[in-house]
Design a protein around this motif. Structure first.
Motif, PDB file in Angstrom:
ATOM      1  N   GLU A  83       0.819  -1.204   0.000  1.00 49.30           N
ATOM      2  CA  GLU A  83       0.000   0.000   0.000  1.00 49.30           C
ATOM      3  C   GLU A  83       0.859   1.263   0.000  1.00 49.30           C
ATOM      4  OE1 GLU A  83      -3.248  -0.357   2.869  1.00 49.30           O
ATOM      5  OE2 GLU A  83      -3.052  -2.522   2.727  1.00 49.30           O
ATOM      6  N   ASP A  87       2.509   0.167   3.947  1.00 49.14           N
ATOM      7  CA  ASP A  87       1.861  -0.991   4.555  1.00 49.14           C
ATOM      8  C   ASP A  87       1.879  -2.146   3.564  1.00 49.14           C
ATOM      9  OD1 ASP A  87       1.274   0.758   6.611  1.00 49.14           O
ATOM     10  OD2 ASP A  87      -0.797   1.069   5.996  1.00 49.14           O
ATOM     11  N   SER A  89      -0.108  -6.042   3.058  1.00 51.24           N
ATOM     12  CA  SER A  89      -1.172  -6.886   3.598  1.00 51.24           C
ATOM     13  C   SER A  89      -1.512  -8.047   2.682  1.00 51.24           C
ATOM     14  CB  SER A  89      -2.432  -6.054   3.867  1.00 51.24           C
ATOM     15  OG  SER A  89      -2.944  -5.508   2.672  1.00 51.24           O
ATOM     16  N   LYS A  91      -5.011 -10.249   2.023  1.00 50.63           N
ATOM     17  CA  LYS A  91      -6.444 -10.176   2.308  1.00 50.63           C
ATOM     18  C   LYS A  91      -7.196 -11.313   1.645  1.00 50.63           C
ATOM     19  CE  LYS A  91      -6.541  -5.139   2.746  1.00 50.63           C
ATOM     20  NZ  LYS A  91      -7.179  -3.895   2.261  1.00 50.63           N
ATOM     21  N   HIS A 100      -8.555  -8.245   6.082  1.00 53.57           N
ATOM     22  CA  HIS A 100      -7.164  -8.551   6.409  1.00 53.57           C
ATOM     23  C   HIS A 100      -7.008  -9.960   6.974  1.00 53.57           C
ATOM     24  CE1 HIS A 100      -6.632  -4.114   6.465  1.00 53.57           C
ATOM     25  NE2 HIS A 100      -5.451  -4.445   6.000  1.00 53.57           N
ATOM     26  N   TRP A 103      -1.224  -8.090   8.163  1.00 55.01           N
ATOM     27  CA  TRP A 103      -0.904  -6.703   7.834  1.00 55.01           C
ATOM     28  C   TRP A 103       0.366  -6.313   8.564  1.00 55.01           C
ATOM     29  CZ3 TRP A 103      -0.440  -2.320  10.940  1.00 55.01           C
ATOM     30  CH2 TRP A 103      -0.356  -1.105  10.273  1.00 55.01           C
ATOM     31  N   THR A 104       1.240  -5.576   7.904  1.00 53.62           N
ATOM     32  CA  THR A 104       2.438  -5.056   8.558  1.00 53.62           C
ATOM     33  C   THR A 104       2.744  -3.669   8.028  1.00 53.62           C
ATOM     34  OG1 THR A 104       4.758  -5.451   9.110  1.00 53.62           O
ATOM     35  CG2 THR A 104       4.049  -6.124   6.918  1.00 53.62           C
ATOM     36  N   ASN A 105       3.336  -2.852   8.896  1.00 47.92           N
ATOM     37  CA  ASN A 105       3.765  -1.517   8.487  1.00 47.92           C
ATOM     38  C   ASN A 105       5.285  -1.432   8.476  1.00 47.92           C
ATOM     39  OD1 ASN A 105       4.434  -1.482  11.173  1.00 47.92           O
ATOM     40  ND2 ASN A 105       2.987   0.114  11.739  1.00 47.92           N
ATOM     41  N   THR A 109       3.653  -6.495  13.041  1.00 49.37           N
ATOM     42  CA  THR A 109       2.930  -7.388  12.145  1.00 49.37           C
ATOM     43  C   THR A 109       1.681  -7.862  12.870  1.00 49.37           C
ATOM     44  OG1 THR A 109       4.955  -8.097  11.058  1.00 49.37           O
ATOM     45  CG2 THR A 109       3.052  -9.545  10.839  1.00 49.37           C
ATOM     46  N   ASN A 117      -8.070  -8.089  14.684  1.00 46.14           N
ATOM     47  CA  ASN A 117      -6.689  -8.335  15.097  1.00 46.14           C
ATOM     48  C   ASN A 117      -6.666  -9.305  16.273  1.00 46.14           C
ATOM     49  OD1 ASN A 117      -3.985  -8.188  15.795  1.00 46.14           O
ATOM     50  ND2 ASN A 117      -4.164  -6.200  16.746  1.00 46.14           N
TER      51      ASN A 117
END
Length: 168
Positions: A83, A87, A89, A91, A100, A103-105, A109, A117
């Motif tokens: 993204e 980010d 992800s 999905k 999701h 997901w990780t930024n 994670t 979550n």
């Protein structure tokens, strides 16, 4: 320019006829870069050698979608997205909308169950998230084995990276 060989076509790559594009009658297609085969079609799809780079447009995501079983059911659809805000992800479309699974930024994670979550990493370690408020059942964390001795230790707790402090 192109040339027809014994049951295949080859296209001139600007320098020679080394098969920049080769179309083999009733068999497949091969693409080459600098004389090295990079993609070929096969009986079960295609094979890519070296790697794939997928670049999103300026301000846009880079996405790969996977549709199994012809993609005719929502549960057949998955996507991987890099993204725009750094980010990443994975999905699922199982329930009719993209939800999701991971997901990780780049720092933390997160793992999801039905788009909620349930487990994530933090600077302190791992955080388990639950809405469980009932009694009975396994509770928030279920440790399970397929066999072993009775009174088996499922979880061992250590401190100073080596001293056993106890277990469950």
């Amino acid at each position: 320019s192109s040339v027809y060989g014994s049951s295949h076509w080859e296209f001139y790559n600007g320098t020679d006829w080394t098969g920049a594009i080769k179309c083999v009658n009733a068999e497949g297609v091969e693409l080459a870069h600098n004389g090295n085969k990079r993609l070929e079609t096969t009986n079960d799809g295609c094979t890519i050698q070296k790697g794939i780079t997928l670049t999103g447009v300026e301000g846009g995501d880079a996405q790969i979608r996977f549709y199994s079983d012809e993609g005719d059911d929502d549960a057949d659809k998955w996507q991987i997205i890099a993204e725009t805000e750094h980010d990443f992800s994975i999905k699922s479309h199982k329930d009719g909308s993209w939800k999701h699974c991971l997901w990780t930024n780049g720092d933390s994670t997160y793992l999801y169950y039905q788009d909620a979550n349930r487990l994530n990493t933090s600077s302190e370690g791992v955080v388990i998230n639950s809405t469980f408020q009932g009694t009975g059942g396994p509770g928030i964390l279920k440790l399970q084995t397929g066999g072993g001795a009775q009174n088996q230790e499922f979880l061992a707790c250590y401190y100073n990276n080596s001293t056993l402090a106890g277990g469950l």
